[in-house]
Scaffold this motif. Structure first.
Motif, PDB file in Angstrom:
ATOM      1  N   THR A 121       5.416  -7.437 -11.857  1.00 41.22           N
ATOM      2  CA  THR A 121       5.558  -8.074 -10.543  1.00 41.22           C
ATOM      3  C   THR A 121       5.048  -7.185  -9.418  1.00 41.22           C
ATOM      4  OG1 THR A 121       7.833  -7.229 -10.403  1.00 41.22           O
ATOM      5  CG2 THR A 121       7.540  -9.456 -11.279  1.00 41.22           C
ATOM      6  N   ASP A 122       4.669  -5.949  -9.748  1.00 41.84           N
ATOM      7  CA  ASP A 122       4.092  -5.022  -8.765  1.00 41.84           C
ATOM      8  C   ASP A 122       3.072  -4.142  -9.481  1.00 41.84           C
ATOM      9  OD1 ASP A 122       3.450  -3.514  -6.594  1.00 41.84           O
ATOM     10  OD2 ASP A 122       5.411  -2.553  -6.374  1.00 41.84           O
ATOM     11  N   ILE A 123       1.923  -4.721  -9.754  1.00 42.31           N
ATOM     12  CA  ILE A 123       0.891  -4.041 -10.540  1.00 42.31           C
ATOM     13  C   ILE A 123       0.420  -2.756  -9.856  1.00 42.31           C
ATOM     14  CG2 ILE A 123      -1.481  -4.245 -11.404  1.00 42.31           C
ATOM     15  CD1 ILE A 123      -0.900  -7.236 -11.836  1.00 42.31           C
ATOM     16  N   GLU A 124       0.308  -2.795  -8.542  1.00 47.04           N
ATOM     17  CA  GLU A 124      -0.222  -1.643  -7.815  1.00 47.04           C
ATOM     18  C   GLU A 124       0.712  -0.441  -7.834  1.00 47.04           C
ATOM     19  OE1 GLU A 124      -1.943  -3.332  -3.986  1.00 47.04           O
ATOM     20  OE2 GLU A 124      -1.568  -5.091  -5.240  1.00 47.04           O
ATOM     21  N   LYS A 228      -4.886  -5.130  -9.131  1.00 45.31           N
ATOM     22  CA  LYS A 228      -4.230  -5.605  -7.907  1.00 45.31           C
ATOM     23  C   LYS A 228      -3.301  -6.776  -8.223  1.00 45.31           C
ATOM     24  CE  LYS A 228      -6.872  -2.696  -5.710  1.00 45.31           C
ATOM     25  NZ  LYS A 228      -6.310  -1.406  -5.224  1.00 45.31           N
ATOM     26  N   GLN A 229      -2.175  -6.823  -7.529  1.00 45.79           N
ATOM     27  CA  GLN A 229      -1.224  -7.904  -7.745  1.00 45.79           C
ATOM     28  C   GLN A 229      -1.833  -9.254  -7.394  1.00 45.79           C
ATOM     29  OE1 GLN A 229       1.857  -7.398  -9.122  1.00 45.79           O
ATOM     30  NE2 GLN A 229       2.013  -9.621  -9.255  1.00 45.79           N
ATOM     31  N   ASP A 230      -2.686  -9.297  -6.379  1.00 47.45           N
ATOM     32  CA  ASP A 230      -3.325 -10.551  -5.961  1.00 47.45           C
ATOM     33  C   ASP A 230      -4.609 -10.834  -6.720  1.00 47.45           C
ATOM     34  OD1 ASP A 230      -1.320 -11.038  -4.115  1.00 47.45           O
ATOM     35  OD2 ASP A 230      -2.369 -10.015  -2.485  1.00 47.45           O
ATOM     36  N   SER A 449       4.808 -14.663 -12.579  1.00 42.50           N
ATOM     37  CA  SER A 449       4.592 -13.826 -13.760  1.00 42.50           C
ATOM     38  C   SER A 449       5.513 -14.333 -14.873  1.00 42.50           C
ATOM     39  CB  SER A 449       4.896 -12.353 -13.452  1.00 42.50           C
ATOM     40  OG  SER A 449       6.297 -12.135 -13.369  1.00 42.50           O
TER      41      SER A 449
END
Length: 485
Positions: A121-124, A228-230, A449
Motif C-alpha cells: 500500500t506504500d510502494i515508495e 511508484k504507488q501511482d 491492493s
C-alpha cells in the motif's frame, strides 16, 4: 511404471537456484549503492539460496538427463515456480518489508508469474534494493526461468526439450532452430536487447536511471510492477505513456516472429494470422474505449482520450497491469469490456498471460465451421491458420483448455465469495490472477491492493497465478492420479 528421475529434478532446481543467486546478488549491489538497510538481508538470502542450490546440484550430479521425460519436465517446471517464490520471498520477509509469510509469498509469486497483483500500500517506502529485486523477478519470469536456464546451461542435453515444452506457452512451439537450447539463447538475447533499448528511451524521458531500468524490466515482461504507488500515472508524461504502450504491445507479440523480423523474414511476421488478429483487436478496442470516454465525459479531448484508451487497452490486453487512470470510476461498461480483454490477451510465445489470441482464433474458426456444417452436413471443413490445417487434436485441446479455464474462474470466484469477498472483487481477482494481469475491479482496482484479501484466498490466488502462467495442463496434470501411475 518408469521410475521418476528425482536426481534430474533436483539437479535442475539446483542450477536454477544458482542462477537466481546471481540476480539476488545484483539486487544486493543496487541496495549497497543506495546504502540501504536491505543490503545485508539480500546478501544473506543470496548465500542461503546459493547453498541450497549447490546441495541440490550435488545430490543430482549423476542424473541421466536423457531419461528425463514429460513427467520430469512437468514436475520440474511446476516446482520451479514454487521453489523460486519461496526463496524469492525471503528478502521481503527477513527484512521486515513484508512481515507476513502469506503476503511475501503472494507478492513474489505475483512477480515471477508476471501477474503484478500487489499487497503493498506504500510502494515508495520500500528500499531501492527490494524494489529492484521486485522488478527483476518479473523480468526473469517474463521469458521464463526454465528458458533462461536452457540459454545458459546447454549441457542439459536430452532433458532440455522436455523442460522447454513444459514451460513454453501457446498451442504449439515454433522451434526455428533444431535444439531447444539454441532457441532459448536467441530468445533471451532478443529479450535482453529490446529491454536495453527501452531502458534508454525511458531514461531520456522524465525517469531516473533506476526507475527506467525497473520499468523496462516490468514492461517487457508484461508484469506491471512499478516503483511508484501511482504506477505510470506518477510521471504525468504523454511521452512515457506512448513509449510504454508500444513496448507493452511488443512484449505481447510472439518472440519467434520478432526474431524472424530481425532476420529479414518480414513476410512471416506481417502475414501471421495471430499477430494480425491481435493488432486489429487492440486497434478496435482502442477506438471503442476512445469513443466511450468522449461520450461519457471521462475524456478531456481527442488526443488525451486516445492516449488514455491506448494505454489502458494495451496494459490490460497484454496483461501488464500498469495504470495511468483509475478505470474503476468509469462505470460498468468499461469494467465488462476490460474483463473481456483480460481473457484472451496476447500472442502465444510472448511474455503475456491469458488464454492467448491463437486459441481465440482457433475457437472462432471452429465455431464458424460448425455453423457451416449445419447447412452442409457432409462437408469436411478444416480449421486453417496461416494456410495450414490445424489437427483435430489441437482443436479439441483448445476447446478443453477454454472449458477448464472458465470452470476454474467461476469455481474460484464462488469460493472467494464464501470468504466474504464481494462478487465483483471475487470475479475480477480470479480473472486477473489466472490471466496474470494484476489490478482487478472494485477494491482490487488500480487505486487499491490485495492487502485486505483473506489469507486463504491469497494462497488460492497464488495457485491460480502459477496455473495460468503455465497454461493449466502442466499444473493440473500433476494433480491427477493418472499422472503418477
Amino acid at each position: 511404471m518408469s521410475k521418476l528421475n528425482i536426481r534430474f529434478i533436483l539437479k535442475m532446481l539446483g542450477f536454477l537456484l544458482i542462477i537466481e543467486t546471481f540476480f539476488m546478488l545484483l539486487s544486493t549491489v543496487v541496495a549497497f549503492c543506495y546504502k540501504g538497510e536491505d543490503t545485508i538481508y539480500l546478501f544473506a538470502c543470496s548465500l542461503f539460496t546459493l547453498m541450497i542450490g549447490l546441495i541440490f546440484v550435488f545430490i543430482g550430479r549423476n542424473a541421466d538427463e536423457h531419461k528425463a521425460g514429460k513427467k520430469e519436465g512437468a514436475i520440474t517446471v511446476t516446482l520451479t515456480w514454487i521453489v523460486f517464490s519461496f526463496f524469492g520471498m525471503l528478502p521481503y520477509y527477513t527484512s521486515g518489508a513484508i512481515p507476513s509469510v502469506t503476503d511475501a509469498f503472494f507478492e513474489t509469486m505475483s512477480g515471477f508469474t508476471t501477474t503484478g497483483a500487489t499487497i503493498l500500500t506504500d510502494i515508495e517506502a520500500m528500499p531501492e534494493g527490494l524494489l529492484f529485486w521486485r522488478s527483476i523477478t518479473q523480468w526473469q519470469g517474463g521469458m521464463g526461468m526454465i528458458v533462461l536456464t536452457l540459454a545458459i546451461l546447454p549441457m542439459l542435453g536430452g532433458g532440455a526439450t522436455q523442460l522447454f515444452d513444459a514451460e513454453s506457452t501457446g498451442v504449439s512451439h515454433d522451434k526455428f532452430l533444431p535444439r531447444a537450447t539454441q532457441v532459448a539463447k536467441r530468445l533471451w538475447s532478443l529479450y535482453f536487447g529490446i529491454t536495453m533499448i527501452l531502458v534508454f528511451l525511458l531514461w531520456i524521458g522524465p525517469m531516473s536511471l533506476f526507475d527506467a531500468v525497473c520499468h523496462a524490466f516490468t514492461t517487457m515482461a508484461t508484469g506491471g510492477y512499478s516503483t511508484k504507488q501511482d504506477s505510470i500515472a506518477y510521471f504525468h508524461s504523454p511521452y512515457v505513456d506512448y513509449v510504454v504502450s508500444i513496448f507493452m504491445f511488443i512484449g505481447a507479440l510472439n518472440f519467434s516472429l520478432i526474431y524472424f523480423l530481425f532476420k529479414g523474414k518480414w513476410k512471416r511476421f506481417f502475414y501471421d494470422e495471430e499477430l494480425r488478429a491481435f493488432f486489429y483487436t487492440v486497434l478496435g478496442s482502442v477506438a471503442i474505449v476512445t469513443v466511450a470516454l468522449l461520450v461519457t465525459g471521462w475524456g478531456t479531448g481527442l488526443e488525451s482520450s486516445f492516449r488514455t484508451a491506448l494505454f489502458q487497452v494495451t496494459t490490460l490486453i497484454t496483461t501488464t497491469g500498469f495504470t495511468s487512470e483509475n478505470y474503476v470510476l468509469w462505470g460498468p461498461f468499461f469494467w465488462a469490456f476490460f474483463l473481456l480483454l483480460m481473457l484472451f490477451c496476447g500472442c502465444a510465445g510472448s511474455t503475456s498471460g491469458g488464454m492467448k489470441m491463437i486459441r481465440a482464433l482457433i475457437l472462432g474458426k471452429s465455431t464458424i465451421n460448425e455453423f457451416k456444417k449445419y447447412s452442409h452436413p457432409k462437408a469436411v471443413l478444416a480449421v486453417r491458420v496461416n494456410n495450414h490445417a490445424v489437427s483435430p487434436d489441437v482443436v479439441s485441446k483448445v476447446l478443453a483448455f477454454v472449458v477448464i479455464y472458465i470452470f476454474l474462474l467461476l469455481s474460484s470466484s464462488l469460493l472467494f465469495t464464501a470468504f466474504g469477498m464481494g462478487f465483483v472483487e471475487s470475479l475480477s481477482a480470479s480473472v486477473t490472477c489466472m490471466s496474470n494481469t494484476g489490478p482487478g475491479l472494485g477494491e482490487l482496482g488500480p487505486a487499491g491492493s490485495f492487502a485486505e484479501v483473506p489469507c486463504f484466498v491469497k494462497w488460492c490466488l497464488s495457485f491460480l497465478m502459477m496455473t495460468g502462467r503455465l497454461e493449466l495442463f502442466t499444473v493440473i496434470s500433476i494433480l491427477t492420479p493418472g499422472f503418477w501411475k
